[in-house]
Motif scaffolding. Structure first.
Motif, PDB file in Angstrom:
ATOM      1  N   GLY A   1      -6.456   4.549 -20.520  1.00  0.00           N
ATOM      2  CA  GLY A   1      -5.068   4.303 -20.941  1.00  0.00           C
ATOM      3  C   GLY A   1      -4.064   4.678 -19.867  1.00  0.00           C
ATOM      4  O   GLY A   1      -3.107   3.951 -19.606  1.00  0.00           O
ATOM      5  N   LEU A   2      -4.320   5.814 -19.216  1.00  0.00           N
ATOM      6  CA  LEU A   2      -3.397   6.269 -18.165  1.00  0.00           C
ATOM      7  C   LEU A   2      -3.404   5.286 -16.988  1.00  0.00           C
ATOM      8  O   LEU A   2      -2.353   4.924 -16.456  1.00  0.00           O
ATOM      9  CB  LEU A   2      -3.814   7.671 -17.694  1.00  0.00           C
ATOM     10  N   ALA A   3      -4.616   4.847 -16.612  1.00  0.00           N
ATOM     11  CA  ALA A   3      -4.738   3.906 -15.483  1.00  0.00           C
ATOM     12  C   ALA A   3      -4.042   2.587 -15.825  1.00  0.00           C
ATOM     13  O   ALA A   3      -3.278   2.032 -15.020  1.00  0.00           O
ATOM     14  CB  ALA A   3      -6.205   3.662 -15.152  1.00  0.00           C
ATOM     15  N   LEU A   4      -4.301   2.110 -17.046  1.00  0.00           N
ATOM     16  CA  LEU A   4      -3.692   0.843 -17.480  1.00  0.00           C
ATOM     17  C   LEU A   4      -2.167   0.977 -17.553  1.00  0.00           C
ATOM     18  O   LEU A   4      -1.423   0.111 -17.079  1.00  0.00           O
ATOM     19  CB  LEU A   4      -4.259   0.502 -18.865  1.00  0.00           C
ATOM     20  N   GLY A   5      -1.741   2.103 -18.151  1.00  0.00           N
ATOM     21  CA  GLY A   5      -0.293   2.351 -18.278  1.00  0.00           C
ATOM     22  C   GLY A   5       0.363   2.448 -16.911  1.00  0.00           C
ATOM     23  O   GLY A   5       1.462   1.919 -16.699  1.00  0.00           O
ATOM     24  N   SER A   6      -0.311   3.111 -15.953  1.00  0.00           N
ATOM     25  CA  SER A   6       0.269   3.244 -14.606  1.00  0.00           C
ATOM     26  C   SER A   6       0.368   1.877 -13.944  1.00  0.00           C
ATOM     27  O   SER A   6       1.355   1.578 -13.259  1.00  0.00           O
ATOM     28  CB  SER A   6      -0.608   4.157 -13.744  1.00  0.00           C
ATOM     29  N   ALA A   7      -0.667   1.046 -14.153  1.00  0.00           N
ATOM     30  CA  ALA A   7      -0.645  -0.302 -13.550  1.00  0.00           C
ATOM     31  C   ALA A   7       0.517  -1.108 -14.144  1.00  0.00           C
ATOM     32  O   ALA A   7       1.268  -1.773 -13.416  1.00  0.00           O
ATOM     33  CB  ALA A   7      -1.974  -1.008 -13.804  1.00  0.00           C
ATOM     34  N   VAL A   8       0.676  -1.020 -15.472  1.00  0.00           N
ATOM     35  CA  VAL A   8       1.781  -1.741 -16.131  1.00  0.00           C
ATOM     36  C   VAL A   8       3.120  -1.250 -15.576  1.00  0.00           C
ATOM     37  O   VAL A   8       4.004  -2.042 -15.236  1.00  0.00           O
ATOM     38  CB  VAL A   8       1.726  -1.535 -17.672  1.00  0.00           C
ATOM     39  N   ARG A   9       3.250   0.081 -15.424  1.00  0.00           N
ATOM     40  CA  ARG A   9       4.520   0.618 -14.937  1.00  0.00           C
ATOM     41  C   ARG A   9       4.773   0.191 -13.494  1.00  0.00           C
ATOM     42  O   ARG A   9       5.870  -0.220 -13.148  1.00  0.00           O
ATOM     43  CB  ARG A   9       4.529   2.147 -15.061  1.00  0.00           C
TER      44      ARG A   9
ATOM     45  N   ILE B   1       0.841  -1.202   0.000  1.00  0.00           N
ATOM     46  CA  ILE B   1       0.000   0.000   0.000  1.00  0.00           C
ATOM     47  C   ILE B   1       0.877   1.253   0.000  1.00  0.00           C
ATOM     48  O   ILE B   1       0.638   2.203  -0.733  1.00  0.00           O
ATOM     49  CB  ILE B   1      -0.931   0.012   1.240  1.00  0.00           C
ATOM     50  N   ARG B   2       1.933   1.229   0.845  1.00  0.00           N
ATOM     51  CA  ARG B   2       2.827   2.382   0.902  1.00  0.00           C
ATOM     52  C   ARG B   2       3.452   2.623  -0.472  1.00  0.00           C
ATOM     53  O   ARG B   2       3.542   3.744  -0.958  1.00  0.00           O
ATOM     54  CB  ARG B   2       3.919   2.143   1.953  1.00  0.00           C
ATOM     55  N   GLN B   3       3.863   1.519  -1.140  1.00  0.00           N
ATOM     56  CA  GLN B   3       4.481   1.655  -2.456  1.00  0.00           C
ATOM     57  C   GLN B   3       3.509   2.241  -3.477  1.00  0.00           C
ATOM     58  O   GLN B   3       3.867   3.112  -4.263  1.00  0.00           O
ATOM     59  CB  GLN B   3       4.973   0.287  -2.942  1.00  0.00           C
ATOM     60  N   ILE B   4       2.243   1.748  -3.461  1.00  0.00           N
ATOM     61  CA  ILE B   4       1.268   2.247  -4.439  1.00  0.00           C
ATOM     62  C   ILE B   4       1.049   3.751  -4.241  1.00  0.00           C
ATOM     63  O   ILE B   4       1.080   4.528  -5.202  1.00  0.00           O
ATOM     64  CB  ILE B   4      -0.074   1.479  -4.315  1.00  0.00           C
ATOM     65  N   LEU B   5       0.883   4.175  -2.986  1.00  0.00           N
ATOM     66  CA  LEU B   5       0.618   5.596  -2.737  1.00  0.00           C
ATOM     67  C   LEU B   5       1.834   6.461  -3.093  1.00  0.00           C
ATOM     68  O   LEU B   5       1.701   7.538  -3.678  1.00  0.00           O
ATOM     69  CB  LEU B   5       0.213   5.808  -1.273  1.00  0.00           C
TER      70      LEU B   5
ATOM     71  N   ILE C   1       3.719  -2.436 -11.873  1.00  0.00           N
ATOM     72  CA  ILE C   1       4.068  -3.872 -11.767  1.00  0.00           C
ATOM     73  C   ILE C   1       5.479  -4.129 -12.315  1.00  0.00           C
ATOM     74  O   ILE C   1       6.281  -4.833 -11.693  1.00  0.00           O
ATOM     75  CB  ILE C   1       3.014  -4.738 -12.502  1.00  0.00           C
ATOM     76  N   THR C   2       5.792  -3.530 -13.461  1.00  0.00           N
ATOM     77  CA  THR C   2       7.127  -3.786 -14.038  1.00  0.00           C
ATOM     78  C   THR C   2       8.233  -3.152 -13.185  1.00  0.00           C
ATOM     79  O   THR C   2       9.303  -3.732 -13.021  1.00  0.00           O
ATOM     80  CB  THR C   2       7.225  -3.291 -15.492  1.00  0.00           C
ATOM     81  N   TYR C   3       7.963  -1.969 -12.610  1.00  0.00           N
ATOM     82  CA  TYR C   3       8.977  -1.354 -11.730  1.00  0.00           C
ATOM     83  C   TYR C   3       9.234  -2.262 -10.532  1.00  0.00           C
ATOM     84  O   TYR C   3      10.365  -2.523 -10.154  1.00  0.00           O
ATOM     85  CB  TYR C   3       8.490  -0.006 -11.179  1.00  0.00           C
ATOM     86  N   ARG C   4       8.122  -2.697  -9.922  1.00  0.00           N
ATOM     87  CA  ARG C   4       8.217  -3.458  -8.669  1.00  0.00           C
ATOM     88  C   ARG C   4       8.854  -4.828  -8.876  1.00  0.00           C
ATOM     89  O   ARG C   4       9.675  -5.278  -8.079  1.00  0.00           O
ATOM     90  CB  ARG C   4       6.802  -3.603  -8.083  1.00  0.00           C
ATOM     91  N   GLU C   5       8.439  -5.486  -9.978  1.00  0.00           N
ATOM     92  CA  GLU C   5       8.862  -6.878 -10.155  1.00  0.00           C
ATOM     93  C   GLU C   5      10.140  -7.029 -10.983  1.00  0.00           C
ATOM     94  O   GLU C   5      10.742  -8.077 -11.004  1.00  0.00           O
ATOM     95  CB  GLU C   5       7.731  -7.690 -10.815  1.00  0.00           C
ATOM     96  N   TRP C   6      10.525  -5.966 -11.706  1.00  0.00           N
ATOM     97  CA  TRP C   6      11.662  -6.129 -12.621  1.00  0.00           C
ATOM     98  C   TRP C   6      12.699  -5.017 -12.441  1.00  0.00           C
ATOM     99  O   TRP C   6      13.832  -5.273 -12.028  1.00  0.00           O
ATOM    100  CB  TRP C   6      11.109  -6.189 -14.060  1.00  0.00           C
ATOM    101  N   VAL C   7      12.284  -3.737 -12.702  1.00  0.00           N
ATOM    102  CA  VAL C   7      13.264  -2.640 -12.706  1.00  0.00           C
ATOM    103  C   VAL C   7      13.982  -2.499 -11.356  1.00  0.00           C
ATOM    104  O   VAL C   7      15.203  -2.410 -11.296  1.00  0.00           O
ATOM    105  CB  VAL C   7      12.566  -1.307 -13.057  1.00  0.00           C
ATOM    106  N   PHE C   8      13.186  -2.481 -10.272  1.00  0.00           N
ATOM    107  CA  PHE C   8      13.796  -2.267  -8.952  1.00  0.00           C
ATOM    108  C   PHE C   8      13.865  -3.564  -8.136  1.00  0.00           C
ATOM    109  O   PHE C   8      13.904  -3.514  -6.908  1.00  0.00           O
ATOM    110  CB  PHE C   8      12.993  -1.209  -8.178  1.00  0.00           C
TER     111      PHE C   8
END
Ligand code: GDD
Length: 370
Positions: A351-359, A236-240, A361-368
């Motif tokens: 599109g923005l909501a979908l794009g933010s969700a994609v970003r 939750i902290r990460q999402i906010l 998840i990919t940040y959390r699980e891959w980039v960082f």
């Protein structure tokens, strides 16, 4: 023989008490009942003593002053656990919890540690509740589910049965809630401790006599506590924080673009300057987003290979952007929605909501994911 204790907190329930005790015993036979009264000014405590003096199944715990539903249950459960009851039930005194549901709740404990009387699953409902109470209860349950990851549908209801060993492990004496957030805290603790929780459909009816003790203080306490508990959860902290960083990035983009257009890249000074201004503002926004997510949102999982992380961040961000483009493409070309409003909704809302969700998840699980 399995010994059951039904804990009933009371504050000004003199008109409801005899009826509810009669109905509880009709539904359950020999079951013991503990009334936890907070020195009700209407004489509920004295009436409880009188009823207990002629019925050995009735017990009374007097507390010096009104100290909230949570405090009353903590005291009642401690009383029951100290006397080695096998199953403990919590329910309201005002008739809104129909004792006819008690056998089903207790039976559910054959396969579970906690049985939650639920208004919001199939077969359950709330009757005669004004819209604002209905919305408060459903909204409260939804918020608590989102913030705390609770999977049950009725998170705030107070008609539940517990196996004593589970209750001992949950240990209500360590709970901090005073008011109705006690219900949320109990369920959250039970779920976190891995207890098996079953929801049993109930029909909740409006109280028979007297008034509800619900107040703005009780609602504020519940909201504040759930928010605090939720923010302590990493997800939750990460999402906010991710949303906050995104907002800062957007501000950097807009402010930089407008500053450049008003100064060194003005239309008079540089005729084709808009494109250059946008390239600079977007670049700065990406850098702000990366730094914000690296040092704030995902600080504890950032990678040591900074260069690699930056490249992956760009790729993941582009993927998020692509999600917005694909949404626009689908609505504009495949679905043939050509109005400006449809384009705006598909690109800038969905599109923005979908794009933010994609970003995210990919940040959390891959980039960082360092
Ligand atoms: N001892 C004691 N001390 N009892 C209290 C106190 C208190 O400070 N406050 C409330 N009670 C008792 C009431 O007398 C009643 O028996 C029961 O707790 C529930 O209080 P109500 O005031 O009738 O609650 P409600 O009908 O508005 O709220 C119901 O819905 C909430 C949200 O879904 C209850 O079922 C709550 O448990 C539930 O959280």
């Amino acid at each position: 023989m399995i010994r059951t204790l039904i804990v009933i907190p009371t504050y000004n329930e003199v008109g409801n008490l005899p009826g509810i005790l009669h109905r509880v015993h009709n539904a359950t036979g020999e079951t013991d009942v503990l009334i936890v009264d907070d020195s009700s000014p209407d004489g509920t405590g004295a009436l409880a003593d009188q009823l207990a003096s002629v019925d050995p199944r009735i017990h009374v715990l007097h507390r010096a002053q009104k100290d909230g539903l949570g405090g009353a249950y903590r005291a009642g459960f401690a009383w029951g656990l100290a006397r080695d009851y096998d199953r403990l039930v919590e329910m309201d005194a005002d008739g809104s919890h129909d004792p006819a549901h008690l056998p089903a709740l207790l039976e559910a404990l054959d396969d579970a540690d906690v049985a939650v009387g639920s208004r919001w699953i199939d077969g359950g409902r709330a009757e005669g509740w004004p819209l604002h109470r209905r919305l408060l209860s459903r909204g409260g349950s939804a918020y608590a589910r989102l913030m705390l990851g609770i999977t049950q549908r009725d998170v705030t209801g107070g008609f539940r049965a517990y196996r004593a060993d589970a209750l001992r492990e949950i240990d209500p004496t360590h709970l901090v809630s005073q008011g109705y957030s006690f219900q949320i805290e109990m369920l959250w603790r039970a779920a976190n401790a891995g207890h098996r929780i079953i929801e049993v459909p109930i029909t909740f009816v409006e109280r028979l006599h007297g008034t509800s003790k619900m107040s703005s203080t009780i609602v504020t306490e519940a909201l504040a506590r759930v928010t605090r508990w939720g923010l302590a959860r990493p997800l939750i902290r990460q999402i906010l924080t991710f949303i906050g960083v995104g907002a800062i990035g957007l501000a950097v983009d807009v402010i930089t673009f407008n500053l450049l257009r008003a100064t060194i890249l003005s239309p008079e000074a540089v005729p084709g300057g808009a494109l250059a201004a946008k390239v600079i503002s977007v670049t700065l926004a990406i850098v702000a987003n990366w730094l914000g997510n690296r040092y704030w949102t995902f600080a504890e999982q950032r990678r040591s290979d900074v260069g690699r992380e930056a490249v992956d961040f760009l790729l993941a961000s582009a993927l998020g952007g692509l999600a917005s483009l694909v949404t626009l493409g689908v609505s504009h070309y495949a679905l043939g929605l050509h109005t400006a409003i449809a384009d705006n909704i598909s690109a800038n809302v969905i599109g923005l909501a979908l794009g933010s969700a994609v970003r995210f998840i990919t940040y959390r699980e891959w980039v960082f994911a360092g």
